[in-house]
Design an enzyme around this catalytic site. Structure first.
Site, short mmCIF file in Angstrom:
data_model
loop_
_atom_site.label_atom_id
_atom_site.label_comp_id
_atom_site.label_asym_id
_atom_site.label_seq_id
_atom_site.Cartn_x
_atom_site.Cartn_y
_atom_site.Cartn_z
N ALA A 258 0.84 -1.19 0.00
CA ALA A 258 0.00 0.00 0.00
C ALA A 258 0.87 1.25 0.00
O ALA A 258 1.87 1.31 0.73
CB ALA A 258 -0.91 -0.02 1.24
N SER A 260 3.09 2.29 -1.90
CA SER A 260 4.50 2.07 -2.22
C SER A 260 4.95 2.89 -3.41
O SER A 260 6.13 3.09 -3.63
CB SER A 260 4.73 0.58 -2.52
OG SER A 260 3.92 0.20 -3.62
N LYS A 262 3.48 2.02 -6.47
CA LYS A 262 3.36 1.07 -7.58
C LYS A 262 2.46 1.59 -8.71
O LYS A 262 2.77 1.41 -9.88
CB LYS A 262 2.87 -0.30 -7.08
CG LYS A 262 1.50 -0.29 -6.43
CD LYS A 262 1.17 -1.65 -5.85
CE LYS A 262 -0.26 -1.72 -5.30
NZ LYS A 262 -0.58 -0.69 -4.29
N ALA A 280 -9.70 0.39 -14.66
CA ALA A 280 -9.90 0.46 -13.20
C ALA A 280 -10.78 -0.72 -12.81
O ALA A 280 -11.93 -0.81 -13.23
CB ALA A 280 -10.56 1.78 -12.83
N THR A 281 -10.23 -1.63 -12.03
CA THR A 281 -10.98 -2.83 -11.67
C THR A 281 -11.73 -2.66 -10.35
O THR A 281 -12.42 -3.58 -9.91
CB THR A 281 -10.03 -4.03 -11.53
OG1 THR A 281 -9.01 -3.68 -10.59
CG2 THR A 281 -9.39 -4.38 -12.86
N HIS A 298 -5.85 9.53 -8.58
CA HIS A 298 -5.27 8.73 -9.66
C HIS A 298 -5.63 9.33 -11.01
O HIS A 298 -4.81 9.40 -11.91
CB HIS A 298 -5.78 7.29 -9.59
CG HIS A 298 -5.07 6.46 -8.57
ND1 HIS A 298 -4.49 5.25 -8.86
CD2 HIS A 298 -4.83 6.67 -7.26
CE1 HIS A 298 -3.92 4.76 -7.76
NE2 HIS A 298 -4.14 5.59 -6.78
N ASP A 300 -6.40 12.44 -11.80
CA ASP A 300 -5.72 13.72 -12.05
C ASP A 300 -4.30 13.52 -12.54
O ASP A 300 -3.74 14.36 -13.24
CB ASP A 300 -5.69 14.56 -10.76
CG ASP A 300 -7.08 15.08 -10.42
OD1 ASP A 300 -7.97 14.97 -11.29
OD2 ASP A 300 -7.27 15.56 -9.29
N ARG A 302 -3.24 11.21 -14.55
CA ARG A 302 -3.14 10.62 -15.88
C ARG A 302 -3.31 11.66 -16.99
O ARG A 302 -4.06 12.61 -16.83
CB ARG A 302 -4.21 9.53 -16.03
CG ARG A 302 -4.03 8.38 -15.07
CD ARG A 302 -4.86 7.20 -15.47
NE ARG A 302 -6.29 7.41 -15.36
CZ ARG A 302 -7.00 7.13 -14.27
NH1 ARG A 302 -6.42 6.66 -13.20
NH2 ARG A 302 -8.29 7.36 -14.24
N GLU A 310 -14.00 1.20 -16.49
CA GLU A 310 -14.20 0.62 -15.16
C GLU A 310 -14.86 -0.73 -15.36
O GLU A 310 -16.06 -0.81 -15.63
CB GLU A 310 -15.04 1.55 -14.30
CG GLU A 310 -14.27 2.79 -13.87
CD GLU A 310 -15.09 3.76 -13.04
OE1 GLU A 310 -16.29 3.49 -12.83
OE2 GLU A 310 -14.52 4.78 -12.63
#
Ligand SMILES: [Zn+2]
Length: 438
Positions: A258, A260, A262, A280-281, A298, A300, A302, A310
């Site tokens: 969490a 990190s 990634k 987005a899953t 997230h 913002d 991209r 989704e």
């Protein structure tokens, strides 16, 4: 066309003088980089540092054959103290000469102020002045005597409008070599790709590196993911003859705990790629403001050109995708799969839930293997901390471990992000063909 990169850093160089940051203190020896300066076919100099003659001598290319200097920015901001002694025929710049420079009658060089879209024929090179993104700054396009084409675009010299870039390439097609501040602005490389100025055959060279760039091997790893490379100061590049960057990974799995870093790393890997589909899953969670805030953060980050889907139907998406995919994340996908099969319930898990979940994981792995576009997946690395108190929690931890191992086994590159630092767990050579970025 032959380039000698006499300097590959920003105006202050790397290390930045007297800077005490870890990057600058660790930057010694062959990795030291001076301000951007490119010697072209021994006769043209693109921009310069404060002592280009020494940089050239270190590279084994004295500047005695240089006839012209092309500046991409205002003369006032260029370190030109060496200029009167250099004996150049001409300086070409988007601004007038500095007041202190001797006039040609007093031994100074001729000064030619150029404007956007000017075209010059100099010593067999055709130079086109390209509109800069900032007043007083320009990019240059150079066509060599052998017909190869170069784009030199330091920061603030690329217009953000895609139409302007398209106009450059309408006549000549893609560039053979592009010098660009890729590290600070990989999205600009995506723009050039989308408009056909950069293709898989273009050698993209990073310039204007600085202590803001990742140090050490991380720089090269990041550039390789973008289809670019950095050469050391003094490096020689024979346009069209040297090997282009090594192929970018086709399937990448990014693991981490969490917060990190990634997800940011996964997004960064595709930042030089136009038209990415962000998958987005996690779906939407009504009445969960914390979740909404995470999603907004997230989003913002991209680029505007990316699209979002989704969905948890990853297997179908991987089979049908025609553009690069970023899947964030596989652990939420597994959560949805376990929901579908009632796998949280001990009795249902025992009565076929286990087989159903593992069949879905196997189908995902097969789709991952067969995927024809670049794909980057994010997943949580769990299992190193406390043991979950419930059987369902332990089941999820175990299945996620299996899922990660299965997808990692089908990936060309596997990264582990810890405290924002990226560890390469696997890096296999991948073929060129699957990359269809544009
Ligand atoms: Zn520094």
């Amino acid at each position: 066309m032959e380039l000698t990169l006499l300097g590959t850093a920003g105006p202050k160089g790397w290390p930045q003088p007297f800077c005490t940051c870890a990057s600058c203190l660790g930057c010694t020896g062959p990795v030291v980089r001076g301000p951007a300066c490119v010697l072209l076919d021994g006769t043209l100099l693109l921009d310069c540092g404060p002592e280009p003659a020494h940089a050239a001598a270190r590279a084994g290319h004295p500047l005695t054959g240089v006839r012209r200097l092309l500046l991409s920015g205002p003369a006032e901001s260029a370190p030109l103290a060496w200029l009167p002694a250099a004996g150049l025929v001409e300086v070409i710049a988007p601004s007038g000469p500095p007041a202190w420079l001797p006039a040609p009658s007093a031994g100074g060089p001729q000064w030619r102020q150029v404007a956007e879209e000017d075209t010059l024929d100099l010593d067999g090179h055709r130079i086109r002045v390209l509109p800069g993104g900032t007043p007083g700054r320009v990019a240059y396009e150079v066509t060599g005597t052998d017909g190869t084409r170069l784009l030199y675009a330091p920061p603030s010299t690329l217009p953000p409008e895609a139409e302007a870039v398209r106009a450059w390439t309408r006549e000549g097609g893609h560039y053979d070599v592009v010098l660009l501040d890729v590290v600070s602005w990989p999205e600009r490389l995506a723009t050039l790709r989308r408009d056909g100025a950069v293709t898989e055959d273009t050698d993209v060279l990073a310039i204007h590196l600085s202590h803001e760039s990742p140090p050490g091997e991380e720089l090269h790893r990041r550039l390789a993911a973008w289809g670019a490379r950095a050469v050391p100061d003094g490096g020689l590049v024979r346009v069209g003859a040297d090997a282009s960057p090594s192929p970018r990974p086709h399937r990448t799995l990014v693991l981490g705990g969490a917060r990190s870093g990634k997800s940011a790393e996964a997004e960064r890997r595709l930042a030089a790629c136009p038209d990415v589909l962000y998958v987005a899953t996690g779906g939407t969670r009504e009445d969960d403001p914390e979740w909404a805030e995470r999603i907004a953060l997230h989003r913002d980050r991209r680029p505007d050109t990316w699209h979002t889907a989704e969905t948890v139907e990853l297997t179908r998406l991987l089979a049908e995708a025609r553009q690069p995919l970023l899947v964030d994340c596989l652990s939420l996908w597994l959560t949805a799969v376990m929901d579908t099969h009632g796998a949280w319930d001990d009795a249902r898990w025992a009565a076929g839930g286990r087989e159903a979940v593992r069949a879905d994981i196997a189908a995902l792995a097969a789709a991952w293997r067969a995927c024809r576009v670049p794909v980057v997946g994010v997943s949580n690395e769990v299992g190193s901390g406390v043991v979950p108190p419930t059987p369902a929690g332990r089941r999820f931890r175990d299945e996620l471990g299996r899922l990660n191992a299965t997808i990692a086994g089908e990936s060309d590159e596997v990264l582990l992000v810890v405290a924002g630092q990226v560890l390469t767990l696997r890096s296999l050579p991948s073929p060129r063909s699957p990359w269809a970025c544009a």
